[in-house]
Write a protein that holds these residues in place. Sequence first.
Motif: not given
Length: 140
Positions: A10-23, A31-38
């Motif tokens: 499995a892969w987990a995806v998420d976003a973050a925003c400083s302000g909304n809208p913002g950066q 999830l198997a390795t903890g590595a960032q895929v993108f």
Amino acid sequence: MHYALKTDNAWAVDAACSGNPGQMEYQGIDLATGAQVFHFGPVFGTNNIGEFLAIVHALALMEQRGITDKVIYSDSFTAMTWVNKKHCKTKLAHTPETESLYQIIRRAEQWLRVHPVRIPIIQWETKRWGEIPADFGRKK
């Protein structure tokens, strides 16, 4: 419907925003390795746009790599709905500042229209499993 948490494929995806809208930025984590895929961003946008683009990015990358045996976890019901409808229903103002992001959104919507989604996209159950591993860890 409750799913058993699968981390081996499995892969987990998420976003973050400083302000909304913002950066805004988003990422995918294996999830198997903890590595960032993108990772993408930061660009001016909204959290929901980032969540939507993260799912589409994961789907496109899996297709490009011939991955057919994984699932994608997202904690954004809104983004999952937008993916299912193949339309990013954002209210973000379309301005010169957001034009490049709108081009990416159009490209993502077009990708969804011509590529059948065969990878399961599963709602991350934060109350049962804690924060999604792709979380940026910036909540106050």
